[in-house]
Structures are given as C-alpha cells and as structure tokens.
Design an enzyme around this catalytic site. Structure first.
Site, mmCIF file in Angstrom:
data_model
loop_
_atom_site.group_PDB
_atom_site.id
_atom_site.type_symbol
_atom_site.label_atom_id
_atom_site.label_comp_id
_atom_site.label_asym_id
_atom_site.label_seq_id
_atom_site.Cartn_x
_atom_site.Cartn_y
_atom_site.Cartn_z
ATOM 1 N N ASP A 240 95.841 4.906 143.194
ATOM 2 C CA ASP A 240 94.463 4.918 142.725
ATOM 3 C C ASP A 240 93.491 5.039 143.906
ATOM 4 O O ASP A 240 93.656 4.350 144.922
ATOM 5 C CB ASP A 240 94.214 3.596 141.975
ATOM 6 C CG ASP A 240 92.906 3.572 141.240
ATOM 7 O OD1 ASP A 240 92.714 4.398 140.336
ATOM 8 O OD2 ASP A 240 92.058 2.704 141.556
ATOM 9 N N GLU A 299 95.558 9.953 143.742
ATOM 10 C CA GLU A 299 94.245 10.341 143.231
ATOM 11 C C GLU A 299 93.361 10.519 144.468
ATOM 12 O O GLU A 299 92.845 9.544 145.012
ATOM 13 C CB GLU A 299 93.673 9.254 142.308
ATOM 14 C CG GLU A 299 92.362 9.685 141.691
ATOM 15 C CD GLU A 299 91.524 8.540 141.141
ATOM 16 O OE1 GLU A 299 90.781 8.760 140.189
ATOM 17 O OE2 GLU A 299 91.598 7.406 141.674
HETATM 18 C C1 GLC Z 1 90.427 5.401 139.352
HETATM 19 C C2 GLC Z 1 90.859 5.170 137.929
HETATM 20 C C3 GLC Z 1 89.676 4.701 137.139
HETATM 21 C C4 GLC Z 1 89.183 3.389 137.731
HETATM 22 C C5 GLC Z 1 88.892 3.545 139.212
HETATM 23 C C6 GLC Z 1 88.753 2.212 139.878
HETATM 24 O O1 GLC Z 1 89.513 6.428 139.476
HETATM 25 O O2 GLC Z 1 91.433 6.341 137.418
HETATM 26 O O3 GLC Z 1 89.963 4.536 135.781
HETATM 27 O O4 GLC Z 1 88.020 2.969 137.077
HETATM 28 O O5 GLC Z 1 89.938 4.209 139.889
HETATM 29 O O6 GLC Z 1 89.998 1.593 139.985
#
Ligand code: GLC
Length: 561
Positions: A240, A299
């Site tokens: 994440d 991500e």
């Molecule tokens: C990422 C997740 C999202 C979350 C954020 C903070 O972008 O996909 O859903 O709110 O991280 O953890």
C-alpha cells in the site's frame, strides 16, 4: 536514531506454530515467473460475500465462494486488509499486522481460506500497509503514553508545532503538508496538554499515523510482518502507498506553488524519496528466501518513468500501471500513456501490470460514460487489458460490468468523504449474487441477513452473478471467455513475457497495441466504424457486424496475417 524498544509484531511467535500451506499450482507461465502472465482478482472482503449474515463480508463467505473465483479462470486473488483494525479507513488502519479482525473471522478461517484457494489453483496475495498503522496500534499508543523525546515516539513522526505567537506555543502544525483525505496532515498528540505540545504526521486520516522509516526499528518490525505471512504460505503482498514510506529529511514545508488538492501526488517531499528503494531490495531478498518466491506488487502512484524504477530487477516484481485510470475514452491519450509505459519498460525491464479498476477508483462503466455506452466501453477496455503484454489485475464486480453506485450521503462511510468531500464508497457496494433480493441479493448467506454495510441500490439484482452465469451474452461470460483464451495464448507461446507494447493512434481513433509482429490489440474509440489492419480476429468484446471493420466501443485481438 535506533530505538531500544522492541518493535517485533506482537504475534511473531505464532508464525512457527501455524502449519504452512503447501503451494501446489500449475502456473500458466514459466514456473518461477508465474506472475508475468497472471491475472489476479482483487477481493474487497467486506463486500464480497457475508458468511455470518451480519451485513459485512467475511472470510467464511469468501471460502464459500472460492469456486466462483476459480471458475473465472484467474490465477489468484489479492485480498485488501482483514487484519484487526478500528476500520476508520476500511481496514487500511491496521492495529495488529499479524492477526485477523473478528469482523472477518479468525486465523483458523484464514488458514482454511489459504488451503482452499491453493487446492483450487489460486494464489493468495495480501495487502501490507507499511506507510502508516492505526492510532490504536499498541506501538502508537505506547508512543503517545511515553511522551515527547521518548524512543517510543521515534517510531513515528512526532514534532513540535509552530507558534502563532509566544503566548500560543506549538498551536500550528509543524509544516504545510496536506492529508490525502483533506486538511492538514498533522494532529496534536495530546490535545489540550500544556506539557505535551507535539504533533504527529498522518498522510491519510488522523487515525493513520505514519511510521518513521528513517528509524531502522521500523524496517525490522516489517521484516517480522512479512515473514509471518510468508511462513504461513501466502504467495505475495500488495504494498500500500509503496512510494511514500520516506519523507524528505527534516520534514520541510512543501514548495508553496504545489497545489494541495491531492497531498501525495502534489507534494514531492512525501513521496518517491530515493531511500525507499532500499526497503524493496530488502523485501525482495526476503521474498526470494522462500520457495516458491513470494511476489511483491506495489501501489506506486507515480508517472511511468518513476514508477518503473520500483520494478528494477532487485526490487518489486510488479507495480500497478495506473495510467489509463486517469484517462477518459480518448484514443490519443491512451496511445500516449501506453507509449510512456513502453518507454519505461524498455528502460527498466518489467512489463506493465495493468489495472483499470480497484476499490479506490470510480468503476469503468461509469467513468466511460455510464449506461449502455459506458457498459460497452468498459467491456471493450477489459478485452484490451487482457490482451496487452504484462500481468493484469481485475477488481471484484468488474467482470460483472457493475457501475459505480451513488451511495446516499447519509450512508457514506469513506473517511475521504468526511475530510475531503470525495467518496470511494460507490465502487465498494456488496456484490449481487442472486436476482432474488433475499439475503441481500445472496450476499449474506448466514442465518440472518442484517442490511449490508453499504446499501444496495434499486435494480442491483439485475447484475446478479447467478443470472449472468446463465447468459452467454453477459459481461461475466465475456470475461471468462477472454480469460480462457488469454491462458491458451500464453500456453501455446503466442503471448510471451518478452512481448513489446507498440502503441499507435490510427485513423478514426482506432487505438492499437502491437505486442509482436504476429499479434495486435485494437480498440475503436471513435464515433464511426473503422477498418481493421489485416489479420484474423481471435477475440472480440462484441460480435463484429462487418468483417474487417470494427464498430465504435468494440475491441479485438488480431492475429496478423
Ligand atoms: C491505498 C488504499 C486506499 C487507502 C490508502 C491509505 O491507496 O488503496 O484504500 O485509503 O491507501 O491506506
């Protein structure tokens, strides 16, 4: 500063006690590189299937529905967080990285799930959230209690604030950084206290304090978290906010000209710091100590040339290519974005990892115009995605052609709504399993059916999985056909990991991506039918009305003649 306190995960000792689930899978691609050809299905557990009837999806529901996922022909699942959490950000505020929140079930349920998935040939990836934890995490609680200057506070970013006047010390946040969810990225550690005037950093909600990755104890702590899940037999991790772990040293103000609309992307000081790459090198070494190697997918919400640096040979295996997520139905823009991704691949070696939807993004049907046209375009886009070189991730419900739901204001729970006036709830509405409304359209299979955590809109049952399974013209039947053919083309050597992605914008807004001299993907993004390049159509999102021509909002896979 190295803190002398122990930062090991609370449940590290459970790792050895748990039986590792053996991975017996027959990957479509080369054995060690199964992920290069993989399609992974994102499961948002709260909204997938509710096995105990409390209105929130859970592990029991997911176990029950695993055969459905296997029937799609995907290679595995990525599960968003189910670890203990106050659920301020639907689980992305983790208070115990090595447990299971009772809302979703127990560790025994998770072990059953892992074994069940593996028995069906599905890999299992989990979400790890290393940028921040929950403000209820014991280490953050200990930091609050220990007070200013303590080693416990060194695990997070606790800083003295600025002062509007000598009479009001530390009454202003330490710098001008904005939270991604809106407002300042700082909260007072101990509001009202005269002795504890520190603030702590949270790039997301106040319930999600950022870890201080400059403290080596944080890296050691996360090694323990990774080992815990890898030892259990988990096949990989989705990381994440992977680009944001390190903040610019000294936490200086962001340049004043930076727009503050989207805290992370617009503030270069909270993202893409060079030091972060060492974390992924370390994690890759750890992942490769296991057999089979564990997968890392990030991500990394950066432009392609920067994001590709995270997938260099000794870092993560994959990082999502989000380029198309930000674009409308625009052939020129897609060709440009595709070419940038290809340049990045040539520079750093890793093929793009495609994604058009996830739990943070407005669903494609709605993004591409809504209604019948949006549904056609979403299907054409998915056809294109599955024909492109590289791995792909699809989000639960994308295979059903679900639209974004306009969740009533009073039912919205996304913290982004409260802080920033934007809601992601509309892509998170529970799946409709049956046309029959009983049991929340089959979402809840337990003894009772409490209303679901997000309300289902009228007509939701029209999208039901059960009905789509009976209809060869449905979005679901189309997705399963595309996945089956993709698998076959990998198996017969038509698709390879070395394929390129040569993007072109052709006359009439025909977008093409040539993955080899023998194979091409084409999407008609204009308003008139367009002539196709010569070749044999192996697959189309919709039947062709005239041979050699593609109608608007249709896509094909073409074997060149
Ligand atoms: C990422 C997740 C999202 C979350 C954020 C903070 O972008 O996909 O859903 O709110 O991280 O953890």
């Amino acid at each position: 500063m190295t803190t002398p306190i122990s930062a090991q995960p609370a449940h590290d000792d459970r790792a050895s006690a748990a039986a590792a689930s053996p991975v017996v899978l027959s990957p479509a691609g080369p054995a060690d590189h199964w992920w290069q050809s993989a399609v992974i299905y994102e499961v948002y557990p709260r909204s997938f299937a509710d096995g105990d009837g409390d209105g929130v999806g859970d592990l029991a529901g997911l176990i029950h529905r695993l055969p459905y996922i296997a029937s799609l022909g995907v290679d595995g699942i990525w599960m968003t967080p189910f670890q203990p959490s106050p659920q301020v950000d639907q689980g992305y505020d983790v208070s115990d990285y090595c447990g299971v929140d009772p809302l979703f079930g127990s560790m025994a349920d998770f072990e059953r799930l892992l074994a069940g998935a593996h028995a069906l040939g599905l890999r299992v990836l989990l979400d790890v959230v290393p940028n921040h934890c929950s403000s209820r995490h014991p280490l953050f609680q200990a930091a609050l209690a220990a007070g200013p200057g303590s080693p416990e506070r060194g695990l997070f970013h606790f800083v003295e604030g600025r002062s509007s006047s000598p009479e009001h010390p530390s009454d202003l946040p330490p710098n001008n950084w904005q939270s991604v969810f809106g407002g300042t990225a700082w909260s007072r550690a101990n509001p009202g206290s005269e002795t504890d005037t520190e603030w702590y950093l949270h790039l997301f909600s106040a319930g999600q304090p950022d870890w201080n990755w400059r403290n080596p104890a944080v890296g050691d702590y996360f090694d323990g978290v990774l080992r815990f899940w890898f030892d259990k037999g988990v096949d990989g991790l989705r990381i994440d906010v992977a680009h944001a772990l390190f903040k610019a040293d000294g936490l200086p103000d962001a340049p004043s000209e930076s727009p503050v609309v989207d805290g992370l992307r617009s503030n270069p000081l909270v993202s893409d710091q060079e030091e972060v790459h060492e974390v992924y090198r370390r994690w890759r070494r750890l992942a490769e100590k296991y057999q089979p190697h564990r997968l890392l997918v990030g991500e990394v919400n950066l432009e392609p040339s920067r994001a590709a640096r995270y997938t260099r040979a000794d870092e993560m295996h994959q990082a999502f290519a989000f380029a198309f997520v930000k674009l409308g139905w625009d052939a020129a823009a897609w060709a440009q974005a595709g070419s940038e991704l290809e340049e990045a691949r040539l520079l750093h070696g890793a093929a793009p990892t495609w994604a058009l939807e996830n739990h943070d993004i407005v669903r494609t049907v709605t993004r591409f115009g809504g209604g019948d046209q949006g549904a056609r375009r979403a299907r054409a886009a998915l056809a294109a995605l599955l024909g492109l070189p590289g791995a792909a991730y699809i989000y639960q419900g994308q295979e059903l052609g679900l639209p974004e739901v306009d969740v009533p204001v009073e039912a919205r729970v996304d913290p982004m709504w409260a802080r920033g006036g934007v809601t992601r709830d509309g892509s998170r509405v529970p799946l409709p399993w049956t046309e029959d409304p009983a049991g929340n359209h089959g979402f809840s299979t337990g003894p009772t059916a409490t209303p679901p955590w997000l309300p289902l809109p009228d007509g939701w049952g029209d999208n039901a999985i059960e009905s789509q399974q009976q209809d060869p013209g449905s979005a679901l039947a189309f997705a399963a056909r595309a996945l089956a053919l993709r698998r076959q083309l990998w198996a017969d050597g038509t698709f390879t990991a070395d394929d390129a992605g040569t993007w072109r914008l052709r006359a009439g807004n025909l977008l093409t991506c040539e993955r080899s001299p023998r194979f091409l993907v084409a999407v008609a993004m204009g308003s008139e039918p367009v002539e196709l390049p010569p070749g044999v159509v192996l697959f189309s999102a919709f039947p062709l009305e005239q041979e050699g021509w593609l109608q608007p909002d249709n896509a094909v896979w073409l074997r060149r003649s």
